[in-house]
Scaffold this active site. Structure first.
Site, mmCIF file in Angstrom:
data_model
loop_
_atom_site.group_PDB
_atom_site.id
_atom_site.type_symbol
_atom_site.label_atom_id
_atom_site.label_comp_id
_atom_site.label_asym_id
_atom_site.label_seq_id
_atom_site.Cartn_x
_atom_site.Cartn_y
_atom_site.Cartn_z
ATOM 1 N N ILE A 154 0.834 -1.200 0.000
ATOM 2 C CA ILE A 154 0.000 0.000 0.000
ATOM 3 C C ILE A 154 0.872 1.255 0.000
ATOM 4 C CG2 ILE A 154 -1.899 1.204 1.137
ATOM 5 C CD1 ILE A 154 -2.592 -1.504 2.489
ATOM 6 N N ASP A 213 11.946 2.849 4.617
ATOM 7 C CA ASP A 213 11.581 1.441 4.787
ATOM 8 C C ASP A 213 12.828 0.678 5.247
ATOM 9 O OD1 ASP A 213 8.915 -0.206 3.198
ATOM 10 O OD2 ASP A 213 10.446 -1.265 4.374
ATOM 11 N N SER A 257 -6.875 -0.992 10.586
ATOM 12 C CA SER A 257 -7.480 -2.143 9.919
ATOM 13 C C SER A 257 -8.843 -2.470 10.509
ATOM 14 C CB SER A 257 -6.562 -3.365 10.085
ATOM 15 O OG SER A 257 -7.208 -4.539 9.605
ATOM 16 N N TYR A 283 -1.929 -8.908 16.257
ATOM 17 C CA TYR A 283 -1.838 -7.920 15.171
ATOM 18 C C TYR A 283 -2.944 -6.879 15.315
ATOM 19 C CZ TYR A 283 -2.991 -5.690 10.820
ATOM 20 O OH TYR A 283 -3.325 -4.739 9.891
ATOM 21 N N LYS A 317 -3.089 -2.586 16.366
ATOM 22 C CA LYS A 317 -3.739 -1.507 15.619
ATOM 23 C C LYS A 317 -4.707 -0.742 16.535
ATOM 24 C CE LYS A 317 -1.763 -1.896 11.633
ATOM 25 N NZ LYS A 317 -0.871 -0.820 11.148
ATOM 26 N N TYR A 373 -8.614 -0.159 6.848
ATOM 27 C CA TYR A 373 -8.778 -0.834 5.567
ATOM 28 C C TYR A 373 -9.594 -2.104 5.743
ATOM 29 C CZ TYR A 373 -4.220 1.504 5.217
ATOM 30 O OH TYR A 373 -3.174 2.377 5.291
ATOM 31 N N ARG A 400 -15.760 -10.968 1.916
ATOM 32 C CA ARG A 400 -14.941 -9.846 2.331
ATOM 33 C C ARG A 400 -15.177 -8.635 1.429
ATOM 34 N NH1 ARG A 400 -14.650 -12.948 5.781
ATOM 35 N NH2 ARG A 400 -12.860 -13.699 6.999
ATOM 36 N N ASP A 407 -11.091 -17.048 11.438
ATOM 37 C CA ASP A 407 -11.837 -16.402 10.351
ATOM 38 C C ASP A 407 -13.279 -16.150 10.760
ATOM 39 O OD1 ASP A 407 -9.846 -16.092 8.554
ATOM 40 O OD2 ASP A 407 -10.345 -17.813 7.310
HETATM 41 C C1 WQD Z 1 -9.996 -13.583 2.925
HETATM 42 C C2 WQD Z 1 -10.945 -14.756 2.750
HETATM 43 C C3 WQD Z 1 -10.416 -16.635 4.128
HETATM 44 C C4 WQD Z 1 -6.601 -17.572 2.147
HETATM 45 C C5 WQD Z 1 -6.530 -10.338 6.686
HETATM 46 C C6 WQD Z 1 -6.240 -9.614 7.969
HETATM 47 C C7 WQD Z 1 -6.635 -8.173 7.828
HETATM 48 C C8 WQD Z 1 -5.979 -7.566 6.615
HETATM 49 C C9 WQD Z 1 -6.313 -8.384 5.363
HETATM 50 C C10 WQD Z 1 -4.007 -6.395 7.313
HETATM 51 C C11 WQD Z 1 -11.322 -15.411 4.068
HETATM 52 C C12 WQD Z 1 -10.260 -16.991 2.660
HETATM 53 C C13 WQD Z 1 -7.791 -16.994 2.544
HETATM 54 C C14 WQD Z 1 -6.615 -18.833 1.497
HETATM 55 C C15 WQD Z 1 -9.003 -18.873 1.671
HETATM 56 N N1 WQD Z 1 -4.582 -7.493 6.786
HETATM 57 N N2 WQD Z 1 -8.977 -17.638 2.300
HETATM 58 N N3 WQD Z 1 -7.824 -19.444 1.281
HETATM 59 O O1 WQD Z 1 -8.346 -12.825 6.745
HETATM 60 O O2 WQD Z 1 -10.068 -11.280 5.643
HETATM 61 O O3 WQD Z 1 -7.914 -10.332 6.447
HETATM 62 O O4 WQD Z 1 -5.870 -9.725 5.618
HETATM 63 O O5 WQD Z 1 -4.524 -5.375 7.656
HETATM 64 O O6 WQD Z 1 -6.199 -7.511 8.981
HETATM 65 O O7 WQD Z 1 -7.047 -10.186 8.977
HETATM 66 O O8 WQD Z 1 -7.914 -11.809 4.458
HETATM 67 O O9 WQD Z 1 -7.164 -12.783 2.328
HETATM 68 O O10 WQD Z 1 -6.510 -13.946 4.476
HETATM 69 O O11 WQD Z 1 -8.893 -14.045 3.707
HETATM 70 O O12 WQD Z 1 -10.079 -19.454 1.467
HETATM 71 O O13 WQD Z 1 -5.539 -19.406 1.114
HETATM 72 O O14 WQD Z 1 -10.304 -15.757 1.969
HETATM 73 O O15 WQD Z 1 -11.018 -17.705 4.844
HETATM 74 O O16 WQD Z 1 -12.673 -15.826 3.979
HETATM 75 P P1 WQD Z 1 -8.641 -11.649 5.880
HETATM 76 P P2 WQD Z 1 -7.527 -13.172 3.715
#
Ligand code: WQD
Length: 347
Positions: free
Chosen positions: A19, A38, A131, A155, A159, A183, A237, A301
């Site tokens: 980002i 960075d 977040s 984590y 935040k 976000y 999501r 999740d």
């Molecule tokens: C999205 C969906 C999973 C991986 C996280 C952090 C959040 C932010 C974004 C920093 C869910 C599913 C995932 C995979 C899958 N990060 N999934 N197979 O968990 O919503 O958010 O990342 O700020 O703080 O919590 O994102 O992309 O991991 O998951 O089925 O290999 O995809 O179960 O439904 P998440 P994600």
């Protein structure tokens, strides 16, 4: 709704991250001077040249760790910084459970050090990267800024703690103007294919994992659960294009002084997309069906996380302009052009 559109010198921490790099491009293109910092813990120095190529302007860059207060102090002494956008942080939920001290040190400790140095140099305009994860398991969607906060891992607790620090600081000293942007799920890539999401190791997040399946680096996507109370049973999501997210940061900078003190604003589209719908959109972008396997739910999740983006629209004049199809097209273009990420250039 006014905004200070004058060109400013903006310090961006985490400037070579996913980002951060896109925000540097947006700020440079809008005429701001950008100083990036960075430590390359989770990003590549090769991003710097790409930022310059896209924006057709160089950003000033200093390699440093935001926890190094002496180095930060030196930077503020040498440079006339007007405002800060603070991205630098560790952000993997699972890793934070395994190594909480590293997360409190990087995310909370570094933010405290940055605030001290900013205050000592009279720089008190800040946009902070937060977040939606701080809400944990939510009772209902869409999620507004006043939804209950129930962080469920180190984590997201870092935040939330940082947001509380920022709020207390603004109460103690009204000269500070701080916006925390929460976000939802940042995805996609710059349409040039030069910048994108290139996580180290096995991607935790679904979009980069899907992109690596599409380019042949991974065999199949594990779909974590299809028994959620959602239309197709898979997790829902609010995916937001990283270019929209970057634009939101520039607008937040311009509106910092609209209100006194600390403000929290969600950056999301308000649209929910399931894992299977995301897979279908990515298949359309890359031109082939992608292999997947339904697995058990992933610990921690939740079924659905979708933003209520009303405040961002009313306070910043911001709305997401890219849909999920465009997010997948741009993510695929980046992955296709960089099959093994940034270090693809003969590391
Ligand atoms: C999205 C969906 C999973 C991986 C996280 C952090 C959040 C932010 C974004 C920093 C869910 C599913 C995932 C995979 C899958 N990060 N999934 N197979 O968990 O919503 O958010 O990342 O700020 O703080 O919590 O994102 O992309 O991991 O998951 O089925 O290999 O995809 O179960 O439904 P998440 P994600």
């Amino acid at each position: 709704m006014t905004s200070t559109q004058a060109t400013r010198t903006v310090l961006v921490t985490g400037a070579t991250g996913f980002i951060g790099s896109h925000t540097c491009v947006d700020l440079l293109a809008a005429g701001h001077r950008v100083i990036g910092v960075d430590n390359f813990l989770n990003s590549s120095p090769r991003v710097l040249d790409r930022i310059g190529r896209i924006a057709d302007r160089e950003l000033d860059f200093v390699r440093l760790d935001v926890r190094d207060r002496a180095a930060l102090d030196e930077l503020f002494r040498r440079q006339p910084i007007d405002a800060v956008v603070h991205f630098a942080a560790r952000k993997a939920v699972g890793e934070s459970v395994e190594m909480p001290l590293a997360y409190y040190d990087s995310n909370v400790g570094a933010t405290l050090g940055l605030l001290h140095v900013m205050g000592e140099h009279g720089v008190r305009d800040l946009v902070f990267s937060s977040s939606c994860a701080i809400h944990g398991t939510v009772d209902k969607v869409p999620i507004a800024e006043d939804a209950p906060v129930r962080p469920t891992n180190p984590y997201s607790r870092t935040k939330w703690i940082c947001e509380q620090i920022l709020a207390d600081l603004c109460v103690a000293d009204p000269r500070w103007h701080i916006t925390s942007l929460r976000y939802f799920n940042p995805v996609g890539a710059h349409p040039s294919g030069l910048l994108g999401e290139d996580p180290r190791g096995v991607p935790n997040n679904v979009m980069p994992y899907i992109a690596q399946v599409a380019v042949g680096r991974r065999a199949e996507l594990s779909v974590f659960g299809d028994d959620y109370p959602t239309p197709d049973g898979t997790g829902v999501r609010d995916y937001i294009h990283v270019v929209d997210l970057a634009h939101g940061h520039r607008l937040a900078l311009g509106h910092l002084r609209d209100v006194a003190g600390h403000r929290v604003i969600n950056l999301g589209t308000g649209q929910g997309t399931s894992v299977l719908e995301l897979l279908a959109a990515f298949s359309a972008a890359c031109g082939r069906e992608l292999p997947r396997r339904i697995m058990a739910r992933r610990a921690g999740d939740v079924a659905a996380l979708v933003a209520d983006p009303t405040l961002a629209r009313e306070a910043l004049g911001w709305t997401a302009r890219h849909d999920v199809a465009q997010m997948c097209r741009d993510a695929w273009e980046f992955q296709r052009l960089n099959p093994t990420g940034y270090d693809d250039e003969g590391a």
